[in-house]
Design an enzyme around this catalytic site. Sequence first.
Site, PDB file in Angstrom:
ATOM      1  N   GLY A 168       0.827  -1.202   0.000  1.00 29.15           N
ATOM      2  CA  GLY A 168       0.000   0.000   0.000  1.00 29.15           C
ATOM      3  C   GLY A 168       0.857   1.246   0.000  1.00 29.15           C
ATOM      4  N   MET A 225       4.221   3.284  -1.832  1.00 24.71           N
ATOM      5  CA  MET A 225       4.563   3.500  -3.225  1.00 24.71           C
ATOM      6  C   MET A 225       5.171   2.248  -3.843  1.00 24.71           C
ATOM      7  SD  MET A 225       7.217   6.027  -4.944  1.00 24.71           S
ATOM      8  CE  MET A 225       8.165   4.826  -5.816  1.00 24.71           C
ATOM      9  N   HIS A 236     -18.603  -6.110  17.259  1.00 20.42           N
ATOM     10  CA  HIS A 236     -19.109  -6.941  18.352  1.00 20.42           C
ATOM     11  C   HIS A 236     -19.039  -8.413  17.972  1.00 20.42           C
ATOM     12  CE1 HIS A 236     -22.364  -9.018  20.614  1.00 20.42           C
ATOM     13  NE2 HIS A 236     -21.830  -8.348  21.618  1.00 20.42           N
ATOM     14  N   ARG A 288     -18.740 -19.256  38.355  1.00 18.69           N
ATOM     15  CA  ARG A 288     -19.885 -18.348  38.531  1.00 18.69           C
ATOM     16  C   ARG A 288     -21.082 -19.157  38.982  1.00 18.69           C
ATOM     17  NH1 ARG A 288     -17.719 -17.322  33.397  1.00 18.69           N
ATOM     18  NH2 ARG A 288     -16.779 -15.255  33.151  1.00 18.69           N
ATOM     19  N   SER A 319      -8.827 -11.649  43.520  1.00 18.36           N
ATOM     20  CA  SER A 319      -8.857 -12.013  42.110  1.00 18.36           C
ATOM     21  C   SER A 319      -9.264 -10.757  41.356  1.00 18.36           C
ATOM     22  CB  SER A 319      -9.859 -13.137  41.869  1.00 18.36           C
ATOM     23  OG  SER A 319      -9.929 -13.398  40.487  1.00 18.36           O
ATOM     24  N   TYR A 376      -1.552 -16.591  39.708  1.00 16.07           N
ATOM     25  CA  TYR A 376      -2.161 -17.342  38.614  1.00 16.07           C
ATOM     26  C   TYR A 376      -2.989 -16.425  37.714  1.00 16.07           C
ATOM     27  CZ  TYR A 376      -6.628 -17.086  41.118  1.00 16.07           C
ATOM     28  OH  TYR A 376      -7.747 -16.629  41.725  1.00 16.07           O
TER      29      TYR A 376
END
Length: 907
Positions: free
Chosen positions: A103, A105, A454, A575, A792, A879
């Site tokens: 891209g 010259m 996204h 979770r 954490s 960790y």
Amino acid sequence: MTATKYVYDFEEGNKDMKYLLGGKGANLAEMTNMGLPVPHGFTVTCEACNAFRAAGGQFPDGMLDEVGVHLVALEQKMGRGLGDPADPLLVSVRSGAPFSMPGMMDTVLNVGLNDASVEGLAKQTGSQRFAWDSYRRLLQMFGKTVMGVDGDRFEEAIDEAKHAKGVKNDLDLDEGDLHALVARFKQIIASETGRDFPQEPKEQLRLGIQAVFGSWDNKRAIDYRRKNKIADDLGTAVNVQSMVFGNKGDDSGTGVAFTRNPADGERAPYGDYLPNAQGEDVVAGIRNTMKLEEMADVQPQAWEELKGHLQALERHYRDMCDVEFTVEQGKLWMLQTRVGKRTAFAEWIMAYDMLDESLIDVDTALLRLDADRLEELFKKVVAVGTRLEAIASGLNASPGAAVGRAVFTADDAQAWAERGEDVILVRRETTPDDYHGMIRSQGILTSAGGTNSHAAVVARGEGIPAVCGADAIHVDRAERRFTVGSLTVAEGEWITIDGFTGKVYAGQLELADSPIERARSGDPEARREKIWQAYERFMARADQVRRLRVRANADTPQQSANAIERGAEGIGLCRTEHMFLGEERVAAVRTMIFASTAEEEHAAYDVLAPLQREDFVGIFREMDGKPVTVRLLDPPLHEFLPNQVDLAVAVALARQADAKEVEVSGERLPLAEAEELLDRVNDLHEANPMLGLRGLRLGIVKPGLYAMQVRAIVGAACQVKSEGGNPVVEIMIPLAATREELAQLREELEPVARQVTADRGVDLEVLWGTMIELPRAALTAGEIAEVAEFFSFGTNDLTQTTFGFSRDDIGKFLGLYEERKLVPVNPFVTIDRPGVGRLMRLACEEGRAAREHLHLGICGEHGGDPDSVRFCHEIGLDYVSCSPFRVPTARLAAGQAALGEASSASK
Ligand code: ADP
Ligand code: MG
Ligand code: MG
């Protein structure tokens, strides 16, 4: 003060001078000094370019004189004068920045030709056709790149000439035709620019250098640098090199070669050769090229020589190189080299082979692997031999090939997937509302959106193949179909996407599992493949040298098993929210949320507790002996209720129609009940749920909730322990901002845990800790560490709250921010060291000062990003934790960090 030296002969440079001489110049110098046959020449430095730019387009003092001195030396070496009418020296003027920049010259070949020297060239070479072909090439390249004429004008003129003569091939134009073309080209230049093509050779050279310098600031180049994160202040060098000619007949030619195969890593030269051609003919697709090894038939001697040079380059650079070369009447010339680009697969194979060949040692090999691209090795590919025309192509936004039926909404994706169908979600662009459908799709295809859209970000994060921005596709969501030209693909029809190439196919292409996946599932044949051997060898080395432990984020026994299989040494984030979903639980969760009395609330906990306990039992069994960090409930409660707007609309419609029942998320409720539900939903509505009633605030507002969870966790651990297992339990309290929040909750919850272990008669130690995900928590980490045994870092929330960027809304501006360099990196992908990283560092230091053995980790997707892993290594975390399929990436990155370099830094 000595004047700055702006010009270097090829004999004066070396490969380590690429910032001064550009990559091309530095490597031409290196090859020259290795004794390879490089046409003589010199390089005008990047520094000269920057001085030229700073002076508003003026060459720095003395530069042209220096060029003159080097030109004279070149003429002496070659025994010819630039553009000498009797026997002209011709040169190429080649741009060359510190990093390869397509891209920029283009190169101008044959500088030094003019109306007089073209005759001299013809006489010297005995070929009028060759001389006039060279001249028309100069006019074309010079006209286009130096004088700014639209290149199509020249191509059109060539087409006209061929058409008039009734031939198809450039080679069928004879000297007379080329003579006429030269005249035509000069006319085009004059009429398009109002200036004549400069006949004076030194003027051509000067203008050529000037144009290369100027091209650094053209739009294409600037856009390219933005996209590839190349600094604007590097400048470009110019290489002036005596010409050699691949277009002198059948004993001449030009080609490109790789020292090994860049696609599969195979240890044999690979490339293309085109007889009787000059410059970029070989890549321009003007004529069909020959396979490199076919040179053995047409140029046996040059071929043998080339093989020797390729080997010498590999030994010298200790890496795979690519080269450009030209054969002039049987004599081989090397015109360019650099360490070549390769696929992730080839990168591993080459590292393994080169280690085997003792070309490099194991740590050099390890550092050469790009941790960012490791996951490509695990992905399915389109099986070889299934060649089909693509119907469209877009950006290769997330690697891997996928086959599925086209669906057009996230809800459809979910519904079809739950019926056991493989689907590909096709959208114009995705939004956070599509997440549930995206993660159930085999692949994602969008018609808009770039590599940071996204769709692309989620797909990469989840390891789902994606092709984005396939703009030939028109998505008609309402009609549930897409069209490409005259082709229509309706819902349910099969499509295939290839996230490696960005191609989209109609129909079901055959896919092949990666050998690594096959080997992992025990296929003995796959285990014999070199890629598996390489994988085992280098991962073992990474594990040996890394200091960081690697854990996974996993919420189910299945995910835990996956994580262990990929080498996870624990769970850094379990979770508990999904444990609140599912048919049997929703009612109890709702009762809990809406309870007006303590009895009602506790009745709901009694339903939920045993279900939760079962979830944990499975996970503790799976993770036997490895730490599991369980996070108490974090998301705002409204996430467990129907969407406010949907519900309000449904209720309003029911009222209007006088209906007795309302359908709410697939469930039929009496109108009165739905109205009450809506009232509660309205009560719980928050203007900014991300900063609302969530995390430990829930635990404080609803004291029974966390107690129930703790009972379930500890109860499960006791059960597994009584079975002879070894659960290692860490309970994590999310979203702390103050020491007092945490102190109070621990005071309430620790007795609950002790009660369970006492009741069960089990000896169990529980670690209590918190997430550091708010700036205040980081800033007061010393205090918080008094009441937390581990931290954490929840870097997703910490990034949101530090920048004040809502993760769900960044789609509207972050792309632009990155483009304009308003943020140094995408902070949701790579830890923002100066801001978020500084808070982390501070929290580590002050936390450890307050509690010597404070255990430190990170959860959140940054834990699987190689650059961020390196940062975590630097600040001394114990960790990192990431999604199971990123675990190998984190292991590799942690190994590389320990070796003191990041793979990205070596690229
Ligand atoms: P790019 O950076 O686009 O690869 P180059 O400067 O390498 O541009 O030039 C493109 C091609 O021009 C080269 O591959 C080579 O074939 C040809 N070329 C450049 N310089 C010379 C030269 N001195 N003699 C013959 N061919 C040359
Ligand atoms: Mg080149
Ligand atoms: Mg959080």
